[in-house]
Scaffold this motif. Structure first.
Motif, short mmCIF file in Angstrom:
data_model
loop_
_atom_site.label_atom_id
_atom_site.label_comp_id
_atom_site.label_asym_id
_atom_site.label_seq_id
_atom_site.Cartn_x
_atom_site.Cartn_y
_atom_site.Cartn_z
N MET A 137 5.92 2.72 6.16
CA MET A 137 5.09 1.64 6.70
C MET A 137 5.81 1.03 7.88
SD MET A 137 3.26 -1.14 4.32
CE MET A 137 3.98 -2.72 4.67
N ASP A 138 5.11 0.74 8.98
CA ASP A 138 5.77 0.16 10.14
C ASP A 138 5.58 -1.35 10.17
OD1 ASP A 138 3.36 -0.47 11.32
OD2 ASP A 138 3.25 1.39 12.44
N ASP A 139 6.15 -1.98 11.23
CA ASP A 139 6.23 -3.44 11.23
C ASP A 139 4.90 -4.11 11.55
OD1 ASP A 139 6.12 -2.57 13.78
OD2 ASP A 139 7.76 -3.78 14.54
N SER A 140 3.83 -3.35 11.79
CA SER A 140 2.56 -4.01 12.03
C SER A 140 1.80 -4.25 10.74
CB SER A 140 1.71 -3.17 12.99
OG SER A 140 1.33 -1.98 12.35
N HIS A 141 2.38 -3.88 9.61
CA HIS A 141 1.69 -4.05 8.34
C HIS A 141 2.44 -5.00 7.42
CE1 HIS A 141 -1.22 -0.99 9.29
NE2 HIS A 141 -0.24 -0.22 9.70
N CYS A 142 1.70 -5.51 6.49
CA CYS A 142 2.23 -6.57 5.64
C CYS A 142 2.60 -6.03 4.26
CB CYS A 142 1.18 -7.67 5.53
SG CYS A 142 1.47 -8.80 4.21
N VAL A 143 3.81 -6.28 3.84
CA VAL A 143 4.29 -5.76 2.55
C VAL A 143 3.50 -6.33 1.38
CG1 VAL A 143 6.24 -5.79 0.98
CG2 VAL A 143 6.61 -5.27 3.36
N VAL A 144 3.14 -7.61 1.47
CA VAL A 144 2.43 -8.24 0.35
C VAL A 144 1.07 -7.59 0.16
CG1 VAL A 144 1.62 -10.42 -0.60
CG2 VAL A 144 3.63 -10.38 0.85
N LYS A 145 0.40 -7.28 1.27
CA LYS A 145 -0.91 -6.64 1.14
C LYS A 145 -0.77 -5.23 0.59
CE LYS A 145 -2.99 -9.55 4.40
NZ LYS A 145 -2.65 -9.99 5.73
N ALA A 146 0.27 -4.53 1.03
CA ALA A 146 0.50 -3.19 0.50
C ALA A 146 0.75 -3.26 -1.00
CB ALA A 146 1.67 -2.54 1.21
N ALA A 147 1.56 -4.22 -1.43
CA ALA A 147 1.84 -4.36 -2.86
C ALA A 147 0.55 -4.70 -3.61
CB ALA A 147 2.89 -5.45 -3.08
N ALA A 148 -0.27 -5.56 -3.01
CA ALA A 148 -1.54 -5.92 -3.65
C ALA A 148 -2.43 -4.70 -3.80
CB ALA A 148 -2.25 -6.99 -2.84
N ARG A 149 -2.45 -3.83 -2.77
CA ARG A 149 -3.26 -2.61 -2.83
C ARG A 149 -2.78 -1.71 -3.96
NH1 ARG A 149 -5.93 0.43 -4.13
NH2 ARG A 149 -7.15 2.10 -3.17
N LEU A 150 -1.46 -1.58 -4.08
CA LEU A 150 -0.93 -0.71 -5.12
C LEU A 150 -1.19 -1.29 -6.51
CD1 LEU A 150 2.39 0.57 -3.55
CD2 LEU A 150 0.25 1.80 -3.89
N LEU A 151 -1.10 -2.62 -6.63
CA LEU A 151 -1.38 -3.22 -7.93
C LEU A 151 -2.84 -2.99 -8.33
CD1 LEU A 151 0.13 -4.76 -10.09
CD2 LEU A 151 1.45 -4.36 -8.05
N ARG A 152 -3.73 -3.02 -7.32
CA ARG A 152 -5.13 -2.74 -7.59
C ARG A 152 -5.27 -1.32 -8.16
NH1 ARG A 152 -8.59 -6.06 -5.68
NH2 ARG A 152 -7.36 -6.71 -3.91
N PHE A 153 -4.49 -0.42 -7.58
CA PHE A 153 -4.49 0.96 -8.06
C PHE A 153 -4.03 1.02 -9.52
CE2 PHE A 153 -1.56 4.59 -8.74
CZ PHE A 153 -2.49 5.61 -8.78
N TYR A 154 -2.91 0.37 -9.83
CA TYR A 154 -2.40 0.45 -11.20
C TYR A 154 -3.34 -0.23 -12.18
CZ TYR A 154 1.87 2.43 -9.39
OH TYR A 154 2.75 3.27 -8.80
#
Lengths: 487, 223
Positions: A331-348
């Protein structure tokens, strides 16, 4: 077939992918004539005893490539070859870990390499029947395996007398139907038996009581595809690659914000800098690498500063992460870690099978908390909830690793990006969409979100209010908003 | 025993509501069955392939879904009868797996991956474009012509080609709005031409009809 993206052709470390890209490699005659196929099976059936095969794999130090990294030879030796009654080999081709596509890469390029590995394993553990549990979405690889099995049957490699040896062998396919949990071995067995895929408690382990109550060897596609090379060249030759405790090579599927995403065969012990920056070309122009998942979404994240971590399992464990399934998400610096984590939690939360309470309830709880935080309605309370949920999901409180994986996502992003969480939850200073670049098309397409931002600018109630009633109204307002808004 | 009495009474009450579904069955092209005889025959042959007959349930449901388009309660109970299994058990399996559809779906289904690797490469724009191209507002909704529906799915295991999706048993890679438009046009074209009259499989969803009735959970029936 689409153009190959990843390793192929001659190179010192291309043990599996050496012949990938050869025209018609999926056909048996090409696999035999060009890639030296089925020599390992011939050697195993004609010149070697089953115990010798198990020892050879033990010598090679090969470790399972599905995620847990258990020693393959040891796993093979757990099966009592002389026990009466049928035994099975079950192949885990239910590759669903986010960011992982290596098994598809193998099955699409060289299905016979997998079949050869399965046959050797079946002979070594005394099984006559093997089952390949392939995920339902893999239509292409399924077609190729069907063709390959038909070819092998026609040639006599599968049947009553493979290579003239009186040892009947057969391989059958079983299609999954879209459940991530089936990648877990006991859930896969349940699914193979035609049940809802919910993990079993262990012991008994599958080696004792697996598919249909019989001793079962369960291996990943990549693990078994490595076996022909080991039998051809000897376990001692395999140890020369990689590190002492994690020998050999492994396929790493690099995806996300890199210039050349693909499935690369990497000698274990190389650094992630080599994998991400050299093989995959690094992040696109003008961007900086921010964070990467070293082994599929389940492996705890590592920040850019840890790019020099080595790819072997011991080095990753020392960095408080793991090798997992070898899917590297960048992931590069134009993206937000919290949103990525939220997306993955939605997956789990979506994939939790519902058997164990911490995982079923905890993941859903985490998703709702993330939604509040991303709606700029977070506070210290939300951060506290996330920490507690992450703790509740981990440490073997569930039957399988799905709960732990969800916990690790929260835990590791907290560990390395606490600042970003606080920006979202406490200071509310982060933009509320995926890409933080206002000029990018991503944010423009989400301009519908501006309606909410205008309503938010003058909130009637606040999470900070001293009145419990206001705080409750605030929480209800947050719940009413569709979580999809943030995606 | 009093519970038995009430359940009988309930059954009598339900008698009226059972009527329409029976009528619908009679209208179906296969007489009173949801599944034609050759499919049932195929299903009955499945258990022989597996060490235990239960394993045949997923391949059997696959055949039923292929035939009807989605898994209706009638189709599921016929599968259960053909395999000598409890209908509740079969339904339990069908509800667990995401590739079994319990609601009407379009004939062409877009399964767009929206997991992390694809999201990082713009899958949300692709989803927006799919919605616009097929004219639906949300996942699972069937387009007016009954041809299309879409779903946002988890990782499909082709991350090096992100953003990607699955459509009609094929993977489509490196998606752009243009490729989506082309795929939709391609699938619409034959219908608007000569094929409209000779549509073999009726669209699985009749879009102007009301959504299917919610099934009453079994526990409630037993009362």
């Amino acid at each position: 077939m689409a153009e190959l993206r990843g390793s192929f052709g001659e190179a010192r470390n291309h043990l599996l992918t050496r012949w990938f890209g050869t025209e018609d490699l999926h056909r048996l005659d090409v696999y035999e004539s060009k890639a030296g196929g089925y020599t390992a099976l011939r050697k195993a059936l004609l010149d070697m005893k089953p115990a010798e095969l198990v020892n050879e794999v033990k010598t090679s130090g090969l470790r399972g490539r599905g995620g847990a990294g258990f020693a393959t030879g040891v796993k093979w030796s757990f099966i009592n070859r002389d026990a009466p009654g049928p035994k099975y080999v079950v192949v885990n081709a239910d590759e669903s870990e986010p960011g992982t596509s290596k098994d598809r890469y193998i099955m699409e390029n060289s299905p016979h390499m997998l079949l050869e590995g399965i046959m050797i394993a079946a002979y070594a553990v005394g099984a006559n029947q093997a089952w390949v549990y392939i995920r339902g979405e893999y239509d292409g690889p399924h077609r190729m395996l069907v063709e390959a099995i038909a070819e092998a049957r026609a040639k006599g490699y599968l049947g009553p007398k493979p290579m003239g040896v009186n040892y009947p062998l057969d391989i059958q396919l079983y299609r999954g139907h879209g459940a991530y949990i089936c990648g877990e071995e006991t859930a896969l067995l349940e699914s193979l038996e035609g049940k809802r895929a919910q993990p079993r408690s262990r012991p008994p382990f599958p080696a004792v009581k697996g598919a249909w109550g019989r001793p079962t060897l369960l291996n990943n596609v990549e693990t078994l595809s490595t076996v022909p090379w080991i039998i051809n060249n000897g376990g001692a030759a395999y140890v020369k690659f990689g590190t002492e405790k994690s020998p050999g090579t492994r396929l790493m599927s690099v995806s996300g914000n890199v210039r050349k995403p693909g499935v690369y065969e990497v000698e274990l012990g190389q650094t992630f800098r080599h994998v991400i920056m050299e093989l995959a070309g690094g992040p696109p122009d003008g961007r900086e690498l921010k964070v990467f998942w070293p082994g599929g979404s389940s492996a705890p994240v590592l920040p850019a500063s840890m790019l020099d971590t080595h790819t072997d399992m011991e080095a990753l464990a020392a960095a408080r992460s793991m090798g997992g399934s070898g899917g590297v998400i960048v992931m590069d610096d134009s993206h937000c870690v919290v949103k990525a984590a939220a997306r993955l939690l939605r997956f789990y939360a979506h994939e939790s099978c519902g058997k164990c309470t911490p995982c079923r309830v905890g993941s859903d709880w985490a998703v709702r908390t993330f939604d509040r935080i991303l709606a700029n309605e977070g506070s210290q309370v939300e951060l506290g909830i996330l920490e507690r949920v992450a703790d509740g999901l981990q440490n073997g409180r569930c039957l399988c690793g799905l709960g732990d994986s969800a916990g690790w996502v929260i835990d590791s992003t907290f560990r390395h990006f606490r600042e970003e969480y606080e920006d979202h939850a406490l200071r509310h200073t982060r933009a509320r969409w995926w890409s933080r670049r206002p000029s990018s098309s991503a944010s423009r397409s989400r301009s519908s979100a501006t309606t909410t931002s205008s309503t938010r600018s003058a909130p009637a109630v606040s999470a900070w209010s001293s009145s419990p009633r206001d705080r409750r109204a605030h929480r209800q307002a947050a719940r009413r908003r569709s979580p999809k808004e943030w995606w | 025993m009093s519970t038995k009495g009430t359940s009988d009474a309930k059954d009598a009450e339900n008698g009226a509501s059972k009527g329409p579904s029976d009528a619908k069955r009679a209208e179906s092209p296969h007489g009173t069955n949801a599944l034609p005889e050759h499919v049932l025959e195929e299903i009955r042959e499945l258990p022989a392939r597996y060490p235990q007959h239960r394993s045949a349930v997923m391949p059997a449901l696959d055949l039923a879904q292929e035939e009807v388009g989605y898994l209706t309660p009638e189709a599921m109970s016929e599968v259960a009868a053909a395999l000598d299994l409890d209908p509740g058990y079969v339904e339990g399996v069908a509800t667990f797996y995401t590739l079994f559809h319990l609601q009407p779906i379009g004939r062409h289904r877009f399964y767009v991956c929206t997991n992390l690797s694809c999201s990082l490469r713009g899958s949300s724009e692709i989803v927006e474009h799919v919605k616009k191209a097929i004219g639906v507002r949300e996942a699972g909704e069937v387009s007016k012509d009954g041809l299309f529906s879409y779903e946002e799915v988890e990782c499909l295991g082709a991350c090096e080609y992100a953003p990607m999706m699955r459509l009609d048993h094929e993977y489509y890679y490196d998606l752009t709005p243009e490729t989506i438009t082309a795929l939709v046009v391609e699938r619409r074209a034959p219908l608007s031409a000569a094929a409209k009259a000779s549509r073999r499989r009726t669209p699985v969803a009749a879009p102007d009809k009301a959504p299917p009735k919610k099934r009453v959970p079994r526990t409630k029936k037993i009362g």
